[in-house]
Scaffold this motif. Structure first.
Motif, PDB file in Angstrom:
ATOM      1  N   ALA A 125       0.832  -1.211   0.000  1.00 35.84           N
ATOM      2  CA  ALA A 125       0.000   0.000   0.000  1.00 35.84           C
ATOM      3  C   ALA A 125       0.860   1.252   0.000  1.00 35.84           C
ATOM      4  O   ALA A 125       0.537   2.243  -0.678  1.00 35.84           O
ATOM      5  N   MET A 126       1.968   1.236   0.739  1.00 39.61           N
ATOM      6  CA  MET A 126       2.863   2.390   0.758  1.00 39.61           C
ATOM      7  C   MET A 126       3.428   2.663  -0.635  1.00 39.61           C
ATOM      8  O   MET A 126       3.492   3.815  -1.081  1.00 39.61           O
ATOM      9  N   LEU A 145       6.739   0.214  12.439  1.00 38.70           N
ATOM     10  CA  LEU A 145       6.213   1.480  12.971  1.00 38.70           C
ATOM     11  C   LEU A 145       6.464   2.622  11.987  1.00 38.70           C
ATOM     12  O   LEU A 145       5.566   3.442  11.726  1.00 38.70           O
ATOM     13  N   SER A 146       7.649   2.679  11.426  1.00 41.65           N
ATOM     14  CA  SER A 146       7.967   3.757  10.474  1.00 41.65           C
ATOM     15  C   SER A 146       7.103   3.663   9.222  1.00 41.65           C
ATOM     16  O   SER A 146       6.724   4.695   8.651  1.00 41.65           O
ATOM     17  N   ILE A 147       6.775   2.450   8.807  1.00 42.09           N
ATOM     18  CA  ILE A 147       5.928   2.261   7.619  1.00 42.09           C
ATOM     19  C   ILE A 147       4.528   2.794   7.876  1.00 42.09           C
ATOM     20  O   ILE A 147       3.936   3.486   7.036  1.00 42.09           O
ATOM     21  N   ILE A 194       2.596   5.789   5.823  1.00 43.09           N
ATOM     22  CA  ILE A 194       1.319   5.588   5.134  1.00 43.09           C
ATOM     23  C   ILE A 194       0.300   6.632   5.569  1.00 43.09           C
ATOM     24  O   ILE A 194      -0.448   7.178   4.738  1.00 43.09           O
ATOM     25  N   GLY A 195       0.250   6.927   6.857  1.00 41.52           N
ATOM     26  CA  GLY A 195      -0.687   7.943   7.348  1.00 41.52           C
ATOM     27  C   GLY A 195      -0.441   9.299   6.708  1.00 41.52           C
ATOM     28  O   GLY A 195      -1.394   9.988   6.300  1.00 41.52           O
ATOM     29  N   LEU A 196       0.810   9.692   6.589  1.00 45.40           N
ATOM     30  CA  LEU A 196       1.147  10.977   5.969  1.00 45.40           C
ATOM     31  C   LEU A 196       0.827  10.969   4.471  1.00 45.40           C
ATOM     32  O   LEU A 196       0.325  11.965   3.928  1.00 45.40           O
ATOM     33  N   GLN A 197       1.104   9.854   3.803  1.00 41.65           N
ATOM     34  CA  GLN A 197       0.804   9.753   2.374  1.00 41.65           C
ATOM     35  C   GLN A 197      -0.690   9.894   2.113  1.00 41.65           C
ATOM     36  O   GLN A 197      -1.112  10.649   1.222  1.00 41.65           O
TER      37      GLN A 197
END
Length: 455
Positions: free
Chosen positions: A159-160, A213-215, A219-222
């Motif tokens: 998804a990222m 966690l970094s992923i 994704i939230g920011l994207q």
């Protein structure tokens, strides 16, 4: 062009190229260099806090999860960039909304079983384990099979990549780089510092947890950025779906992505299976961290500035504009690849030394990897030309030809217990074959376009 659902006769004016495309490219290159420094520091820290073998296993796990994530999303990362760039450029809002809804449904359908598998595994493991103390709980985590323990992140990795492609298609390359190359790695770097300060327990599983966690943060920011950049008129349109067209285009993209993202996974997997020296995993991971990120991320970012215009312009048969795009992209990418190769030749020893004293022995392999990979990184726009002119089947043949050479060469070298630099010569053969086959198919499929920059 198949798959766009657009009648060229209805469009009287081709999409104009932005006046600031060169300036934007320069900004993205500068930003990518900052991302490179952050990613390099992160990997150097990981190599320092883990043994060479564990650092290599961490890389193998992460690369395997990325490959699984690519498989799970069925090639709709690159497919998204193609269709969204065309739909957004030609204001096909009904198709744009329909495509977004289609992507959301695919993600929910794919992610659910992966998350459930991990949840069941974790619940069953903890129910059977002795959790009378924190030490027992940590031992249970460390003894768990990493792929099953972390399989839930695979669809999120896909998804990222898909969201990144959407942002590229919408012209948000700068935000994408900041999220993936700076914010995400910094979250992981800070988390590693906090974790080792609080617990000081060394195991690759915890590094993978922090990677996950970094992923999720990325994704939230994207997703938030995509929502802001999509015109509100898109959501007011009745969605139109051409699922057969989308899936038909995605099938060869799917296999291309699977091969592309499986390159490092295959090399490290064969080393892990067939070579007695397991430290080669860590050495290869360091080489990939030094040169792989630059040659993949920065060159892909340069290409992304230009490639989203190839489809619409090719649709309008404006071959002169397409040629201009190819010329500019090649000038930037080839030039920076040459400079980077010179940088690695001069600073390679020091770059490896920062991972640990034992990594310096990989310097010859680093040079082989960097110079050979630059052949395809510098000419990545040729691959974009095949993809965005609806000749993905040829791009798939390019990847298959190179990948077969890679599997045979690296597998044979590991079986014969070659040194790392000799194994990397097999990797170099893969890069050369990929370049030659790509040249053949670009000349065949894009005849109005010259491979060598012309006016």
């Amino acid at each position: 062009m198949a798959g766009t659902d657009i009648n060229p006769a209805q469009v009287t004016k081709p999409p104009a190229l932005p006046a600031g495309i060169i300036r934007k490219t320069v900004v993205i290159i500068a930003l990518n260099l900052a991302c490179y420094v952050v990613m390099y520091c992160l990997n150097a820290v990981l190599a320092r806090v883990m043994s060479t073998r564990d650092y290599g296993m961490y890389g193998l796990i992460v690369n395997t999860l990325i490959t699984i994530g690519t498989f799970a999303l069925f090639g709709f990362d690159d497919t998204s960039e193609f269709f969204i760039s065309v739909y957004a450029s030609l204001k096909k809002h009904d198709l744009l909304r329909g495509f977004f809804q289609f992507l959301a449904k695919i993600f929910v359908f794919v992610a659910t079983p992966f998350v459930l598998i991990s949840l069941v595994f974790i619940v069953v493991s903890f129910m059977q384990g002795k959790l009378s103390s924190r030490e027992e709980a940590l031992k249970l985590i460390e003894a768990s099979h990493p792929l099953v323990l972390f399989i839930w992140i695979a669809p999120f990795l896909g998804a990222m990549a898909c969201l990144e492609a959407v942002l590229y298609a919408l012209g948000a390359q700068i935000q994408t780089l900041v999220y993936r190359g700076i914010v995400g790695p910094l979250v992981m770097l800070i988390s590693i510092g906090g974790y080792y300060y609080l617990f000081g327990r060394e195991h690759m599983h915890y590094a993978v947890y922090l990677y996950c966690l970094s992923i999720l943060v990325t994704i939230g920011l994207q997703a938030a950025t995509i929502v802001r950049r999509i015109p509100t008129v898109v959501w007011a349109e009745k969605p139109k779906r051409v699922v057969k067209t989308w899936v038909t285009y995605a099938i060869p993209i799917f296999f291309c992505d699977l091969i592309y993202f499986g390159i490092d996974t295959s090399v490290m997997g064969e080393m892990h299976l067939f070579h007695v020296n397991k430290e080669y995993l860590g050495l290869y991971m360091a080489i990939s961290s030094i040169s792989g990120y630059f040659l993949v991320s920065i060159m892909s970012s340069i290409a992304s500035v230009f490639e989203v215009y190839i489809g619409p312009l090719w649709e309008q048969k404006d071959f002169r504009a397409v040629q201009s795009l190819i010329n500019k992209a090649l000038a930037f990418s080839v030039g920076f690849c040459a400079l980077f190769c010179l940088f690695v030749v001069i600073a390679g020893h020091k770059l490896l030394e920062n991972f640990g004293p034992g990594y310096v022995e990989a310097y010859p392999a680093l040079l082989i990897y960097t110079i050979s990979a630059s052949l395809n990184a510098g000419t990545i726009i040729w691959q974009s030309l095949l993809k965005f002119t609806d000749n993905v089947k040829y791009l798939l043949k390019v990847y298959i030809a190179g990948f077969v050479v890679l599997l045979i060469g690296v597998g044979f070298g590991c079986y014969r217990q070659w040194s790392l630099d000799k194994i990397l010569w097999a990797y170099a053969a893969f890069q050369v074959v990929t370049l030659l086959v790509c040249i053949y198919y670009v000349r065949k499929a894009a005849r109005p376009i010259s491979l060598i920059p012309v006016l």
